[in-house]
Design a protein around this motif. Structure first.
Motif, PDB file in Angstrom:
ATOM      1  N   PHE A   1      29.802  27.910 -17.766  1.00  0.00           N
ATOM      2  CA  PHE A   1      28.694  28.578 -17.704  1.00  0.00           C
ATOM      3  C   PHE A   1      28.391  29.795 -17.494  1.00  0.00           C
ATOM      4  O   PHE A   1      27.238  30.200 -17.328  1.00  0.00           O
ATOM      5  N   THR A   2      29.498  30.878 -17.463  1.00  0.00           N
ATOM      6  CA  THR A   2      29.473  32.344 -17.068  1.00  0.00           C
ATOM      7  C   THR A   2      28.541  32.583 -15.768  1.00  0.00           C
ATOM      8  O   THR A   2      27.836  33.502 -15.852  1.00  0.00           O
ATOM      9  N   GLN A   3      28.949  31.914 -14.748  1.00  0.00           N
ATOM     10  CA  GLN A   3      28.269  32.130 -13.591  1.00  0.00           C
ATOM     11  C   GLN A   3      28.656  33.584 -13.094  1.00  0.00           C
ATOM     12  O   GLN A   3      28.118  34.097 -12.418  1.00  0.00           O
ATOM     13  N   ASN A   4      29.916  33.986 -13.575  1.00  0.00           N
ATOM     14  CA  ASN A   4      30.404  35.259 -13.222  1.00  0.00           C
ATOM     15  C   ASN A   4      29.417  36.416 -13.628  1.00  0.00           C
ATOM     16  O   ASN A   4      29.251  37.441 -13.058  1.00  0.00           O
ATOM     17  N   PHE A   5      28.612  35.980 -14.743  1.00  0.00           N
ATOM     18  CA  PHE A   5      27.721  37.097 -15.607  1.00  0.00           C
ATOM     19  C   PHE A   5      26.348  36.997 -14.525  1.00  0.00           C
ATOM     20  O   PHE A   5      25.956  38.184 -14.288  1.00  0.00           O
ATOM     21  N   LYS A   6      26.079  36.011 -14.019  1.00  0.00           N
ATOM     22  CA  LYS A   6      25.051  35.824 -13.173  1.00  0.00           C
ATOM     23  C   LYS A   6      25.323  36.597 -11.701  1.00  0.00           C
ATOM     24  O   LYS A   6      24.545  37.367 -11.317  1.00  0.00           O
ATOM     25  N   ASN A   7      26.508  36.339 -11.470  1.00  0.00           N
ATOM     26  CA  ASN A   7      26.766  37.093  -9.968  1.00  0.00           C
ATOM     27  C   ASN A   7      27.151  38.276 -10.334  1.00  0.00           C
ATOM     28  O   ASN A   7      26.830  39.246  -9.501  1.00  0.00           O
ATOM     29  N   MET A   8      27.361  39.063 -11.476  1.00  0.00           N
ATOM     30  CA  MET A   8      27.413  40.646 -11.907  1.00  0.00           C
ATOM     31  C   MET A   8      25.780  40.981 -11.839  1.00  0.00           C
ATOM     32  O   MET A   8      25.734  42.044 -11.079  1.00  0.00           O
ATOM     33  N   ALA A   9      24.896  40.318 -12.377  1.00  0.00           N
ATOM     34  CA  ALA A   9      23.576  40.660 -11.986  1.00  0.00           C
ATOM     35  C   ALA A   9      23.108  40.525 -10.846  1.00  0.00           C
ATOM     36  O   ALA A   9      22.318  41.724 -10.408  1.00  0.00           O
ATOM     37  N   LEU A  10      23.538  39.737  -9.851  1.00  0.00           N
ATOM     38  CA  LEU A  10      22.818  39.648  -8.660  1.00  0.00           C
ATOM     39  C   LEU A  10      23.746  40.666  -7.621  1.00  0.00           C
ATOM     40  O   LEU A  10      23.018  41.546  -7.078  1.00  0.00           O
ATOM     41  N   TYR A  11      24.738  41.187  -8.037  1.00  0.00           N
ATOM     42  CA  TYR A  11      25.363  42.371  -7.294  1.00  0.00           C
ATOM     43  C   TYR A  11      24.782  43.788  -7.939  1.00  0.00           C
ATOM     44  O   TYR A  11      24.327  44.314  -6.987  1.00  0.00           O
ATOM     45  N   LEU A  12      24.363  43.747  -9.151  1.00  0.00           N
ATOM     46  CA  LEU A  12      23.707  44.980  -9.691  1.00  0.00           C
ATOM     47  C   LEU A  12      22.305  44.967  -8.922  1.00  0.00           C
ATOM     48  O   LEU A  12      21.855  45.948  -8.611  1.00  0.00           O
TER      49      LEU A  12
END
Length: 124
Positions: free
Chosen positions: A12-23
């Motif tokens: 479920f592309t949690q990594n994309f969510k993690n990228m957004a949280l990092y940014l």
């Protein structure tokens, strides 16, 4: 059992969510770039639909996130900067490091073991 399974997060592309949280966690004065190389149907703005997760989650926090196509010229990056790779790509990393010799790759893994890690390039 299903919700806690480690295979669910990357599906479920949690990594994309993690990228957004990092940014979102970066200071406002940091130059932020996302290399939109994750694929998917191309939208009207020329970027793949996969960027929409990051765009949605950074919209109110970071109006200064810049998106780059995978064939971008590293000269478009203003240093110092953080460059998020939606997917690991050795060729893109080499191009950036050739333009910015002090640049280094960093793996961000906020949820170890869940397959939701991602890579950034730190440009001094």
């Amino acid at each position: 059992d299903w919700a806690g399974a480690s295979e669910i997060h990357p599906a479920f592309t949690q990594n994309f969510k993690n990228m957004a949280l990092y940014l979102n966690s970066l200071p406002d004065d940091t130059n932020k770039y996302v290399v939109a190389n994750a694929g998917g149907q191309t939208l009207e703005d020329g970027f793949p639909v996969s960027t929409q997760v990051i765009r949605l989650l950074t919209y109110e926090h970071n109006t200064d996130v810049f998106y780059l196509h995978s064939d971008f010229s590293p000269g478009k990056i203003e240093s110092p900067a953080k460059v998020v790779l939606m997917y690991y790509d050795g060729e893109i990393i080499e191009r950036i490091q050739a333009e910015f010799p002090g640049a280094h790759l960093q793996k961000i893994d906020p949820q170890p073991g869940n397959g939701t890690d991602f890579f950034i390039i730190n440009i001094p």
